[in-house]
Design a protein around this motif. Structure first.
Motif, PDB file in Angstrom:
ATOM      1  N   PHE A  92      49.308  68.065  70.579  1.00  0.00           N
ATOM      2  CA  PHE A  92      48.842  67.980  69.201  1.00  0.00           C
ATOM      3  C   PHE A  92      48.080  66.667  69.012  1.00  0.00           C
ATOM      4  O   PHE A  92      48.325  65.688  69.711  1.00  0.00           O
ATOM      5  CB  PHE A  92      50.016  68.036  68.215  1.00  0.00           C
ATOM      6  N   ARG A  93      47.172  66.670  68.032  1.00  0.00           N
ATOM      7  CA  ARG A  93      46.397  65.470  67.733  1.00  0.00           C
ATOM      8  C   ARG A  93      46.604  65.044  66.284  1.00  0.00           C
ATOM      9  O   ARG A  93      46.955  65.853  65.424  1.00  0.00           O
ATOM     10  CB  ARG A  93      44.915  65.718  67.993  1.00  0.00           C
ATOM     11  N   GLU A  94      46.411  63.759  66.053  1.00  0.00           N
ATOM     12  CA  GLU A  94      46.437  63.186  64.698  1.00  0.00           C
ATOM     13  C   GLU A  94      47.737  63.473  63.953  1.00  0.00           C
ATOM     14  O   GLU A  94      47.734  63.716  62.744  1.00  0.00           O
ATOM     15  CB  GLU A  94      45.253  63.706  63.868  1.00  0.00           C
ATOM     16  N   THR A  95      48.870  63.426  64.640  1.00  0.00           N
ATOM     17  CA  THR A  95      50.148  63.670  63.960  1.00  0.00           C
ATOM     18  C   THR A  95      50.660  62.425  63.238  1.00  0.00           C
ATOM     19  O   THR A  95      51.586  62.516  62.438  1.00  0.00           O
ATOM     20  CB  THR A  95      51.217  64.144  64.966  1.00  0.00           C
ATOM     21  N   TYR A  96      50.086  61.275  63.542  1.00  0.00           N
ATOM     22  CA  TYR A  96      50.408  60.054  62.801  1.00  0.00           C
ATOM     23  C   TYR A  96      49.292  59.039  63.029  1.00  0.00           C
ATOM     24  O   TYR A  96      48.439  59.219  63.907  1.00  0.00           O
ATOM     25  CB  TYR A  96      51.770  59.484  63.213  1.00  0.00           C
ATOM     26  N   ASP A  97      49.303  57.988  62.237  1.00  0.00           N
ATOM     27  CA  ASP A  97      48.268  56.959  62.321  1.00  0.00           C
ATOM     28  C   ASP A  97      48.674  55.954  63.394  1.00  0.00           C
ATOM     29  O   ASP A  97      49.254  54.906  63.106  1.00  0.00           O
ATOM     30  CB  ASP A  97      48.092  56.277  60.962  1.00  0.00           C
ATOM     31  N   ARG A  98      48.355  56.262  64.640  1.00  0.00           N
ATOM     32  CA  ARG A  98      48.815  55.455  65.768  1.00  0.00           C
ATOM     33  C   ARG A  98      48.252  54.041  65.735  1.00  0.00           C
ATOM     34  O   ARG A  98      48.961  53.077  66.016  1.00  0.00           O
ATOM     35  CB  ARG A  98      48.424  56.152  67.082  1.00  0.00           C
ATOM     36  N   ASN A  99      46.979  53.893  65.421  1.00  0.00           N
ATOM     37  CA  ASN A  99      46.381  52.554  65.425  1.00  0.00           C
ATOM     38  C   ASN A  99      46.428  51.870  64.047  1.00  0.00           C
ATOM     39  O   ASN A  99      45.921  50.759  63.881  1.00  0.00           O
ATOM     40  CB  ASN A  99      44.940  52.598  65.926  1.00  0.00           C
ATOM     41  N   ARG A 100      47.018  52.559  63.072  1.00  0.00           N
ATOM     42  CA  ARG A 100      47.282  51.997  61.743  1.00  0.00           C
ATOM     43  C   ARG A 100      46.020  51.456  61.055  1.00  0.00           C
ATOM     44  O   ARG A 100      46.051  50.411  60.398  1.00  0.00           O
ATOM     45  CB  ARG A 100      48.330  50.884  61.840  1.00  0.00           C
ATOM     46  N   ARG A 160      47.401  62.809  51.711  1.00  0.00           N
ATOM     47  CA  ARG A 160      46.766  63.765  50.811  1.00  0.00           C
ATOM     48  C   ARG A 160      47.131  65.187  51.231  1.00  0.00           C
ATOM     49  O   ARG A 160      47.160  65.499  52.413  1.00  0.00           O
ATOM     50  CB  ARG A 160      45.242  63.609  50.841  1.00  0.00           C
ATOM     51  N   ALA A 161      47.401  66.014  50.237  1.00  0.00           N
ATOM     52  CA  ALA A 161      47.809  67.393  50.534  1.00  0.00           C
ATOM     53  C   ALA A 161      46.708  68.178  51.221  1.00  0.00           C
ATOM     54  O   ALA A 161      46.965  69.184  51.876  1.00  0.00           O
ATOM     55  CB  ALA A 161      48.229  68.097  49.248  1.00  0.00           C
ATOM     56  N   THR A 162      45.445  67.726  51.061  1.00  0.00           N
ATOM     57  CA  THR A 162      44.331  68.457  51.657  1.00  0.00           C
ATOM     58  C   THR A 162      44.159  68.150  53.143  1.00  0.00           C
ATOM     59  O   THR A 162      43.443  68.853  53.838  1.00  0.00           O
ATOM     60  CB  THR A 162      43.023  68.119  50.931  1.00  0.00           C
ATOM     61  N   HIS A 163      44.796  67.104  53.622  1.00  0.00           N
ATOM     62  CA  HIS A 163      44.684  66.750  55.036  1.00  0.00           C
ATOM     63  C   HIS A 163      45.511  67.709  55.894  1.00  0.00           C
ATOM     64  O   HIS A 163      46.586  68.140  55.492  1.00  0.00           O
ATOM     65  CB  HIS A 163      45.155  65.322  55.270  1.00  0.00           C
ATOM     66  N   PRO A 164      45.050  68.028  57.085  1.00  0.00           N
ATOM     67  CA  PRO A 164      45.824  68.911  57.983  1.00  0.00           C
ATOM     68  C   PRO A 164      47.197  68.309  58.293  1.00  0.00           C
ATOM     69  O   PRO A 164      47.296  67.135  58.654  1.00  0.00           O
ATOM     70  CB  PRO A 164      44.955  68.984  59.235  1.00  0.00           C
ATOM     71  N   ARG A 165      48.215  69.137  58.149  1.00  0.00           N
ATOM     72  CA  ARG A 165      49.573  68.672  58.424  1.00  0.00           C
ATOM     73  C   ARG A 165      50.381  69.654  59.253  1.00  0.00           C
ATOM     74  O   ARG A 165      51.388  69.286  59.844  1.00  0.00           O
ATOM     75  CB  ARG A 165      50.315  68.422  57.102  1.00  0.00           C
ATOM     76  N   LEU A 166      49.955  70.913  59.286  1.00  0.00           N
ATOM     77  CA  LEU A 166      50.719  71.950  59.970  1.00  0.00           C
ATOM     78  C   LEU A 166      50.452  71.958  61.471  1.00  0.00           C
ATOM     79  O   LEU A 166      49.388  71.533  61.929  1.00  0.00           O
ATOM     80  CB  LEU A 166      50.374  73.321  59.384  1.00  0.00           C
ATOM     81  N   ALA A 167      51.427  72.466  62.217  1.00  0.00           N
ATOM     82  CA  ALA A 167      51.308  72.497  63.681  1.00  0.00           C
ATOM     83  C   ALA A 167      50.054  73.226  64.139  1.00  0.00           C
ATOM     84  O   ALA A 167      49.365  72.781  65.066  1.00  0.00           O
ATOM     85  CB  ALA A 167      52.560  73.141  64.282  1.00  0.00           C
ATOM     86  N   GLY A 168      49.747  74.355  63.494  1.00  0.00           N
ATOM     87  CA  GLY A 168      48.554  75.113  63.873  1.00  0.00           C
ATOM     88  C   GLY A 168      47.273  74.352  63.637  1.00  0.00           C
ATOM     89  O   GLY A 168      46.290  74.512  64.374  1.00  0.00           O
ATOM     90  N   GLU A 169      47.250  73.523  62.598  1.00  0.00           N
ATOM     91  CA  GLU A 169      46.058  72.741  62.275  1.00  0.00           C
ATOM     92  C   GLU A 169      45.878  71.552  63.220  1.00  0.00           C
ATOM     93  O   GLU A 169      44.755  71.116  63.467  1.00  0.00           O
ATOM     94  CB  GLU A 169      46.157  72.231  60.839  1.00  0.00           C
ATOM     95  N   LEU A 170      46.981  71.033  63.743  1.00  0.00           N
ATOM     96  CA  LEU A 170      46.938  69.841  64.592  1.00  0.00           C
ATOM     97  C   LEU A 170      47.021  70.179  66.083  1.00  0.00           C
ATOM     98  O   LEU A 170      47.005  69.276  66.925  1.00  0.00           O
ATOM     99  CB  LEU A 170      48.090  68.901  64.217  1.00  0.00           C
ATOM    100  N   PHE A 171      47.103  71.463  66.396  1.00  0.00           N
ATOM    101  CA  PHE A 171      47.212  71.920  67.793  1.00  0.00           C
ATOM    102  C   PHE A 171      46.011  71.472  68.627  1.00  0.00           C
ATOM    103  O   PHE A 171      44.869  71.478  68.171  1.00  0.00           O
ATOM    104  CB  PHE A 171      47.309  73.445  67.803  1.00  0.00           C
TER     105      PHE A 171
END
Length: 215
Positions: free
Chosen positions: A119-127, A190-201
């Motif tokens: 998965f990608r972009e699951t958190y802000d790694r570089n802050r 933001r609720a509009t940002h991808p958050r679901l597993a399918g979106e971040l796959f």
């Protein structure tokens, strides 16, 4: 009296022997089934047994207590290393494993139990507040349902958990019956940002003999 005690013990052993033999056979059958499992099937079984643990330290202290540590522990085998020989500057464990999978031509589109799932972009790694972190999370596929819903095991913030992923409906949390298709993998600002597993796959990879580095 001594002879009587020995005779009773012998008779007791004879009376219990069918149960003892049944237990021995059951144990032998379990061992045989485990031995017949493929490398990936064994990894999926291992990961499933850890679901509910608050930390991987309950299993081993030789791996990082994070998502990449879980997959490395699930696939622990002599001569097998999910990581490449060298990591690149700034490269995290997930990206390094994905790079090795790509070099081995092990990336695949359809999942099987035991496959790695990225998965990608699951958190802000570089802050830096931006979505430019690339590959950030990994798990082990446990099973694949007929409708395409994938159940995978991963090390999340609250411990080792199961989660679901459905690539046919990646932006849908639940279906019409209320069944979860995609779990949340990111706490979004933001609720509009991808958050679901399918979106971040980001992909699947099969671990097999190509990953072995020694006999």
């Amino acid at each position: 009296m001594h002879r009587a005690f020995l005779m009773c013990a012998l008779l007791g052993g004879l009376l219990l022997s069918p149960e003892a033999e049944a237990a021995r056979r059951a144990s032998s059958n379990r061992s045989t089934r485990r031995a017949s499992l493929s490398l990936s099937e064994r990894a999926a079984l291992r990961a499933s047994l850890w679901v509910g643990l608050p930390s991987l330290k309950r299993v081993s202290r030789t791996v990082n207590d994070d998502c990449s540590g879980l997959v490395n522990l699930a696939y622990r085998k002599q001569g097998l290393n999910l990581l490449p020989e060298r990591t690149l500057p700034g490269e995290n464990g997930v990206a390094a494993i994905h790079r090795k999978a790509r070099s081995l031509d092990a990336l695949r589109g359809e999942p099987r139990p035991g496959d790695l799932v990225f998965f990608r972009e699951t958190y802000d790694r570089n802050r830096d507040g931006r979505r430019n972190d690339g590959l950030t999370h990994i798990g082990v596929v446990e099973r694949v349902e007929p409708d395409g819903t994938v159940t995978f095991v991963h090390r999340a913030g609250q411990g080792v958990k199961r989660a679901r992923l459905n690539l046919h409906q990646p932006s849908l949390r639940r279906d019409a019956r209320g069944r979860v298709l995609n779990d949340y993998l990111r706490r979004s600002e933001r609720a509009t940002h991808p958050r679901l597993a399918g979106e971040l796959f980001a992909g699947f990879a099969t671990v097999d003999g190509r990953w072995l580095t020694s006999p």
